[in-house]
Design an enzyme around this catalytic site. Structure first.
Site, PDB file in Angstrom:
ATOM      1  N   LYS A  92       9.421  -0.506  -4.711  1.00  0.00           N
ATOM      2  CA  LYS A  92       8.293  -1.425  -4.877  1.00  0.00           C
ATOM      3  C   LYS A  92       7.363  -0.958  -5.992  1.00  0.00           C
ATOM      4  O   LYS A  92       6.816  -1.782  -6.740  1.00  0.00           O
ATOM      5  CB  LYS A  92       7.523  -1.556  -3.559  1.00  0.00           C
ATOM      6  CG  LYS A  92       8.251  -2.314  -2.475  1.00  0.00           C
ATOM      7  CD  LYS A  92       8.522  -3.769  -2.856  1.00  0.00           C
ATOM      8  CE  LYS A  92       7.269  -4.600  -2.879  1.00  0.00           C
ATOM      9  NZ  LYS A  92       7.557  -6.030  -3.173  1.00  0.00           N
ATOM     10  N   TYR A 106      12.084   2.812  -0.286  1.00  0.00           N
ATOM     11  CA  TYR A 106      11.456   1.482  -0.290  1.00  0.00           C
ATOM     12  C   TYR A 106      10.191   1.491  -1.136  1.00  0.00           C
ATOM     13  O   TYR A 106      10.013   0.653  -2.030  1.00  0.00           O
ATOM     14  CB  TYR A 106      11.126   1.034   1.132  1.00  0.00           C
ATOM     15  CG  TYR A 106      10.078  -0.058   1.172  1.00  0.00           C
ATOM     16  CD1 TYR A 106      10.344  -1.311   0.629  1.00  0.00           C
ATOM     17  CD2 TYR A 106       8.815   0.166   1.730  1.00  0.00           C
ATOM     18  CE1 TYR A 106       9.378  -2.317   0.637  1.00  0.00           C
ATOM     19  CE2 TYR A 106       7.856  -0.827   1.742  1.00  0.00           C
ATOM     20  CZ  TYR A 106       8.134  -2.063   1.198  1.00  0.00           C
ATOM     21  OH  TYR A 106       7.170  -3.049   1.200  1.00  0.00           O
ATOM     22  N   ASP A 137       0.820  -1.210   0.000  1.00  0.00           N
ATOM     23  CA  ASP A 137       0.000   0.000   0.000  1.00  0.00           C
ATOM     24  C   ASP A 137       0.855   1.262   0.000  1.00  0.00           C
ATOM     25  O   ASP A 137       0.386   2.347  -0.352  1.00  0.00           O
ATOM     26  CB  ASP A 137      -0.961   0.017   1.185  1.00  0.00           C
ATOM     27  CG  ASP A 137      -0.284  -0.010   2.549  1.00  0.00           C
ATOM     28  OD1 ASP A 137       0.954  -0.176   2.606  1.00  0.00           O
ATOM     29  OD2 ASP A 137      -0.994   0.136   3.558  1.00  0.00           O
TER      30      ASP A 137
END
Length: 343
Positions: A155, A151, A128
């Site tokens: 992703k 990060y 999310d």
């Protein structure tokens, strides 16, 4: 044929691998065994004569093209679920390079192998956090991605690369984006296990900023059940949000942990916030619910069980909270106590 689970010795990956094995599926795990990978997470299936026959392990990096292609060829892989990732935001802020390598280049290597060997299903596990923060509505799968830290950005890159392979090559890709996971076997660098284990040791619980950041929590078993469901009922080329419907302020979760362990709230200390800290994550999961799935584990019940697991398995996490962890923890938090903020 077999299912390949990359990152299958990690927190979520090991729970999913165990689920597949218990369903009688031949399961191959590829894991680099970094600080966050731990074969002890799969000890129960490895040591069981009935389940061990369904399990095979390869130690290695998903960026290693030769190894990945060898596994595809040797093991007759028809499904891949990619959990392999560098996943801790705090570590990405101090050193982003490994995140780019694993979360983007590694995904590329896996996609290329999957395309070459014409597998039937490729599940890319996203997060999310690729959406960034929201102050109003929960994010839907069609909303723009706006990652706030290295990060999340790495992703998002792997997420979109997987989608590109669906559009360009018609590789049967499905992407999932889950909210914050919790449960047994989670590395103690993460929020909930860090606070549980620190409380058990009567150490300070370092809460970022005012602690009113909002997170939606999903139990790892609910997350794995959702992925299993999506493998059977999801549509290729689609993205599915997976949320627990348990939005909580971080400070309230911290208080719950302390209360459950009968520890004083004085152990909680507000410390200098981390850079670019997203204020609220929230997912609209109506798309997945319309297919017939929803989370089953109530947050308070799941968290109580998780706290109990860490109480009962102190040897597991105490071995981890040594050596490299101590160095990381001091680097991450020591200077923050000097910049304490009031709630």
């Amino acid at each position: 044929m077999a299912i390949l689970i990359t990152g299958g010795a990690g927190f979520i990956g090991s729970h999913f691998a165990r689920r597949m094995i218990h369903q009688g599926k031949r399961t191959v795990v590829l894991d680099k065994l970094t600080y966050a990978g731990n074969l002890e997470n799969l000890k129960d299936v490895v040591d069981n004569s009935k389940t061990s026959q369904l399990f095979k392990f390869y130690k290695g990096d998903i960026c290693n093209q030769e190894l990945v292609e060898h596994i595809f060829s040797e093991e007759d892989i028809d499904t891949l679920v990619n959990f392999a990732a560098e996943s801790h935001v705090d570590r990405s802020i101090s050193s982003a390079g490994n995140f780019i390598d694993t979360d983007m280049k590694g995904v590329f290597v896996l996609l290329e192998a999957a395309r070459r060997f014409s597998i039937k299903k490729f599940i890319q596990i996203s997060t999310d956090e690729v959406y960034g923060t929201t102050h109003k509505d929960a994010f839907r799968e069609t909303d723009a991605l706006n990652p706030s830290n290295p990060y999340a950005a790495s992703k998002a890159g792997g997420d979109r690369l997987a989608y590109a392979y669906w559009v360009t090559y018609e590789l049967p890709v499905i992407i999932t984006r889950a909210s914050n996971n919790y449960g047994p076997n989670q590395h103690p660098e993460k929020f909930i296990p860090l606070f549980i284990t620190n409380a058990l040791e009567d150490k300070v619980l370092p809460l970022y900023g005012d602690g009113r950041q909002v997170r939606d929590w999903i139990h790892v078993e609910d997350h794995c059940a959702a992925i299993d469901f999506i493998m059977d009922h999801g549509k290729d080329g689609e993205v599915y949000n997976i949320g627990g419907g348990n939005e909580r302020y971080n400070v309230d979760t911290a208080h719950f942990i302390l209360d459950e362990l009968r520890k004083s709230h004085s152990l909680l200390e507000h410390v200098k916030d981390r850079a670019g800290h997203d204020r609220r994550y929230a997912l609209d999961c109506s798309k997945l619910k319309s297919l017939g799935w929803k989370a089953q584990i109530k947050f308070e019940n799941g968290l109580k069980d998780t706290i109990q697991w860490y109480e009962d398995n102190q040897s597991w996490w105490k071995r981890i909270k040594n050596g490299e962890f101590v160095e990381y923890y001091n680097k991450q938090y020591k200077h923050r106590f000097a910049g304490t903020v009031l709630p």
